[in-house]
Design an enzyme around this catalytic site. Structure first.
Site, mmCIF file in Angstrom:
data_model
loop_
_atom_site.group_PDB
_atom_site.id
_atom_site.type_symbol
_atom_site.label_atom_id
_atom_site.label_comp_id
_atom_site.label_asym_id
_atom_site.label_seq_id
_atom_site.Cartn_x
_atom_site.Cartn_y
_atom_site.Cartn_z
ATOM 1 N N GLN A 61 0.826 -1.214 0.000
ATOM 2 C CA GLN A 61 0.000 0.000 0.000
ATOM 3 C C GLN A 61 0.856 1.258 0.000
ATOM 4 O O GLN A 61 0.859 2.039 -0.936
ATOM 5 C CB GLN A 61 -0.899 0.008 1.240
ATOM 6 C CG GLN A 61 -1.928 -1.080 1.253
ATOM 7 C CD GLN A 61 -2.827 -0.981 2.475
ATOM 8 O OE1 GLN A 61 -2.727 -0.060 3.263
ATOM 9 N NE2 GLN A 61 -3.711 -1.942 2.627
ATOM 10 N N GLU A 127 6.810 7.803 6.150
ATOM 11 C CA GLU A 127 6.476 6.643 6.979
ATOM 12 C C GLU A 127 7.486 6.568 8.101
ATOM 13 O O GLU A 127 8.424 7.376 8.153
ATOM 14 C CB GLU A 127 6.476 5.359 6.132
ATOM 15 C CG GLU A 127 5.281 5.282 5.201
ATOM 16 C CD GLU A 127 5.252 4.046 4.324
ATOM 17 O OE1 GLU A 127 6.190 3.238 4.390
ATOM 18 O OE2 GLU A 127 4.294 3.909 3.555
ATOM 19 N N HIS A 244 4.122 -5.965 11.160
ATOM 20 C CA HIS A 244 3.544 -4.645 10.878
ATOM 21 C C HIS A 244 2.626 -4.281 12.032
ATOM 22 O O HIS A 244 1.822 -5.104 12.470
ATOM 23 C CB HIS A 244 2.759 -4.669 9.559
ATOM 24 C CG HIS A 244 2.500 -3.302 9.012
ATOM 25 N ND1 HIS A 244 1.604 -2.435 9.607
ATOM 26 C CD2 HIS A 244 3.038 -2.626 7.966
ATOM 27 C CE1 HIS A 244 1.598 -1.292 8.925
ATOM 28 N NE2 HIS A 244 2.468 -1.384 7.925
ATOM 29 N N ARG A 290 9.197 0.279 13.435
ATOM 30 C CA ARG A 290 8.047 -0.644 13.555
ATOM 31 C C ARG A 290 8.119 -1.561 14.764
ATOM 32 O O ARG A 290 7.108 -1.840 15.401
ATOM 33 C CB ARG A 290 7.967 -1.519 12.301
ATOM 34 C CG ARG A 290 7.381 -0.774 11.184
ATOM 35 C CD ARG A 290 7.114 -1.646 9.996
ATOM 36 N NE ARG A 290 6.610 -0.746 8.983
ATOM 37 C CZ ARG A 290 6.480 -1.046 7.718
ATOM 38 N NH1 ARG A 290 6.794 -2.241 7.285
ATOM 39 N NH2 ARG A 290 6.022 -0.165 6.862
ATOM 40 N N HIS A 351 4.830 -9.586 8.649
ATOM 41 C CA HIS A 351 4.797 -8.738 7.458
ATOM 42 C C HIS A 351 5.955 -8.980 6.501
ATOM 43 O O HIS A 351 5.744 -9.152 5.310
ATOM 44 C CB HIS A 351 4.795 -7.293 7.936
ATOM 45 C CG HIS A 351 4.636 -6.269 6.844
ATOM 46 N ND1 HIS A 351 3.571 -6.281 5.964
ATOM 47 C CD2 HIS A 351 5.401 -5.194 6.503
ATOM 48 C CE1 HIS A 351 3.692 -5.253 5.121
ATOM 49 N NE2 HIS A 351 4.796 -4.595 5.418
ATOM 50 N N ARG A 386 13.852 -3.610 8.406
ATOM 51 C CA ARG A 386 13.743 -2.886 7.136
ATOM 52 C C ARG A 386 13.068 -1.529 7.325
ATOM 53 O O ARG A 386 12.052 -1.411 8.014
ATOM 54 C CB ARG A 386 12.922 -3.721 6.150
ATOM 55 C CG ARG A 386 12.667 -3.063 4.820
ATOM 56 C CD ARG A 386 11.841 -3.976 3.948
ATOM 57 N NE ARG A 386 10.567 -4.268 4.545
ATOM 58 C CZ ARG A 386 9.457 -3.552 4.353
ATOM 59 N NH1 ARG A 386 9.471 -2.504 3.547
ATOM 60 N NH2 ARG A 386 8.335 -3.898 4.944
ATOM 61 N N SER A 391 11.183 -2.157 0.454
ATOM 62 C CA SER A 391 11.194 -3.512 -0.104
ATOM 63 C C SER A 391 10.910 -3.540 -1.607
ATOM 64 O O SER A 391 11.542 -4.301 -2.341
ATOM 65 C CB SER A 391 10.202 -4.410 0.630
ATOM 66 O OG SER A 391 8.975 -3.750 0.782
ATOM 67 N N LEU A 392 9.967 -2.705 -2.070
ATOM 68 C CA LEU A 392 9.716 -2.700 -3.516
ATOM 69 C C LEU A 392 10.983 -2.234 -4.241
ATOM 70 O O LEU A 392 11.356 -2.762 -5.294
ATOM 71 C CB LEU A 392 8.535 -1.788 -3.848
ATOM 72 C CG LEU A 392 7.156 -2.257 -3.334
ATOM 73 C CD1 LEU A 392 6.099 -1.181 -3.548
ATOM 74 C CD2 LEU A 392 6.718 -3.550 -4.020
HETATM 75 C C1 SIN Z 1 2.682 0.028 4.588
HETATM 76 O O1 SIN Z 1 2.042 0.565 3.701
HETATM 77 O O2 SIN Z 1 2.566 0.299 5.775
HETATM 78 C C2 SIN Z 1 3.677 -1.038 4.218
HETATM 79 C C3 SIN Z 1 4.914 -0.416 3.760
HETATM 80 C C4 SIN Z 1 6.065 -1.369 3.916
HETATM 81 O O3 SIN Z 1 5.963 -2.396 4.572
HETATM 82 O O4 SIN Z 1 7.133 -1.050 3.404
#
Ligand code: SIN
Length: 527
Positions: A61, A127, A244, A290, A351, A386, A391-392
């Protein structure tokens, strides 16, 4: 050489296919490398366990982190990644990620990915643990789905790429430390097949489904790690798993991710008494790393087990909320929650796996002709934890590097082939795969989750040892094969978690709650 297989076969009797690359997995790492290789003229076969929509990429997301803004820089991204990694990032790998990342994202845009734009510039969000806004997103909160859409369209249209859905990779065909191809089970035909290649790229993703609650799709059962380990590959950092913090926690609803970007836009975590609690735990409050947020949530839940924990967006501009999080809004509405008026009940869930099949900076494993990229791989770029939305990017950068490293491999001779076979006994008694899987998921969640200790880890290992006999017997079905993978990978996680007598990043030991300098090192396992 029958010792590392989990189903019985003789390649002499099986249909055999050949291509330059066999790529296992169709998420960002698999499909991006497939596209690069296909466009260079190589023939590529992509095998995917279910469909091309069953990937962690499709579910992502929040977005993709890359220093694309004039106010950001690869150096800042580098520093943030190292800080999140809690002392265990491979600095060289992180440099590669942050320096090559922006170019790879542009390549993705050239392929057709449309990221959100505001005022003519890329819209960026924030984030946890990022020092600035650097996360590109698409369709508000459906970044992964947009990327997967583009990759699916392009891969299916590319004449050099053949995509085979519902093909479960069972084992790597490895002899004398050289990988010759893959043994796979075609669910549609109900038969085993052999895929011979010049190079095999593992891009099978993670293992969240080893746990009872996960953000991952059903297919994420650690198969890539299991088959590589069985074949003699080194695996690294298996104890480092990321949970997560905020996943929808409603009875009867799936564990749907509530993106960290919601907290990036100002959402607040509250306990059952509606008190904001994160500032008591960390100076970055809701945007703390996290693992810190997860432990804080669990502590609040333990203090008031019936109260629950909630994500509150009610104070945010409803227009912004609906514009940024249409997907979360739609899903929550389906369960009777209006996110502009109601707090969202949340809980942590498995996650992301930081560890995996050990590679160098070019995705090379210790087995010749076997490569790995994306979540299944571990070159140390994420260290012990991470950084959100890295990750993407990891899948793009290191997937791309494999193809650059192997460019031209298709002009070489195919490695000479000799048949492979396995003849193991079948288990004497009937095995209830599903019952064992569910018990394992439950034990992993209780004892190998965000909070661990020696007794709990030993309990899980004892359970797994109870099924050790399966290792020397052949599975009669792909479900049986998958169960063997689950047991093996759970064992690797629990064993390394037991070895690491400290707490760091995604690995927290209640009996060793502090980091220890003597543990500034990696655990590498090889069969
Ligand atoms: C998220 O949208 O919270 C997931 C992002 C991530 O795990 O890198």
């Amino acid at each position: 050489m029958a010792d590392h297989y989990i189903m019985n076969f003789n390649t002499r009797d099986l249909p055999r296919y050949e291509s330059d690359y066999v790529i296992l997995g169709s998420g960002i790492a698999g499909f991006f490398s497939a596209l690069l290789a296909g466009r260079l003229g190589a023939s590529v076969t992509v095998l995917t366990k279910q469909t091309i929509l069953d990937s962690n990429t499709d579910k992502a997301q929040g977005g993709i982190a890359a220093a694309m803004d004039t106010e950001d820089s690869p150096e800042l991204h580098y520093q943030d990644t190292l800080r999140a990694g809690a002392g265990l990032c491979d600095r060289g790998a992180v440099r590669i990620l942050v320096n090559e990342g922006p170019r790879r994202v542009l390549q993705l845009m050239d392929l057709g990915a449309r990221f959100d734009v505001e005022g003519g510039r890329l819209a960026l969000t924030r984030e946890g643990a990022h020092s600035c806004r650097r996360i590109l997103h698409a369709c508000g909160d459906a970044t992964g789905a947009e990327i997967q859409r583009v990759l699916n369209e392009q891969a299916l249209a590319e004449k050099n790429i053949e995509v085979l859905e519902r093909h479960f990779a069972v084992d790597l065909l490895v002899r004398d430390n050289v990988c010759y191809g893959v043994l796979a089970y075609d669910y549609s035909k109900g038969e085993l097949k052999v895929f011979r290649s010049r190079a095999v790229i593992l891009a099978t993703g993670g293992l969240g489904q080893l746990y009872a609650h996960s953000t991952n799709p059903e297919v994420a059962t650690g198969d890539g790690i299991a088959m590589a380990y069985r074949a003699g590959a080194e695996v690294m950092d298996m104890e480092f798993l990321q949970f997560h913090p905020t996943v929808l926690d409603l009875p009867g609803a799936p564990r749907f991710l509530i993106s960290e970007a919601a907290r990036g836009e100002g959402a607040i975590l509250r306990n059952g008494r509606e008190e904001r609690f994160m500032p008591r735990y960390h100076e970055l409050a809701e945007l703390a790393p996290r693992d810190v947020v997860v432990r804080a949530i669990l502590e609040e839940m333990q203090k008031d087990p019936r109260g629950g924990v909630y994500l509150d967006l009610r104070h945010l501009d409803p227009e912004l909320v609906l514009h940024r999080f249409p997907n979360i809004n739609r899903t929550c509405l389906g369960y009777g929650l209006d996110i502009t008026r109601d707090m969202i009940p949340v809980a942590p869930a498995a996650h992301y796996m930081m560890g995996g099949v050990k590679t160098n900076y070019f995705g090379e494993t210790n087995i010749e002709r076997l490569y790995a990229c994306g979540e299944v791989a571990c070159q140390g770029v994420h260290g012990a934890n991470r950084l959100a939305s890295n990750s993407l990017l990891d899948g793009l950068v290191f997937g791309g590097r494999i193809v650059e490293r192997t460019a031209g491999i298709w002009r070489e001779q195919m490695p000479a082939w000799t048949d492979f076979a396995s003849e193991l006994p079948e288990p004497g008694e009937s095995v209830d795969n599903l019952a064992i899987q569910e018990q394992l998921q439950s034990l992993m969640s209780i004892y190998v989750g965000p909070l661990r200790d020696r007794q709990g880890l030993e309990k899980v290992l004892e359970f797994i040892d109870g099924y050790a006999y399966l290792e020397n017997t052949a599975a009669g079905t792909p479900q049986g094969a998958e169960l063997r993978n689950r047991l093996l990978v759970s064992r690797l996680v629990a064993e390394t978690a037991l070895m690491r007598t400290e707490s760091r990043g995604g690995h927290y030991r209640k009996d060793y709650p502090r980091p220890r300098n003597s543990w500034l090192k990696h655990i590498i396992l090889r069969k």
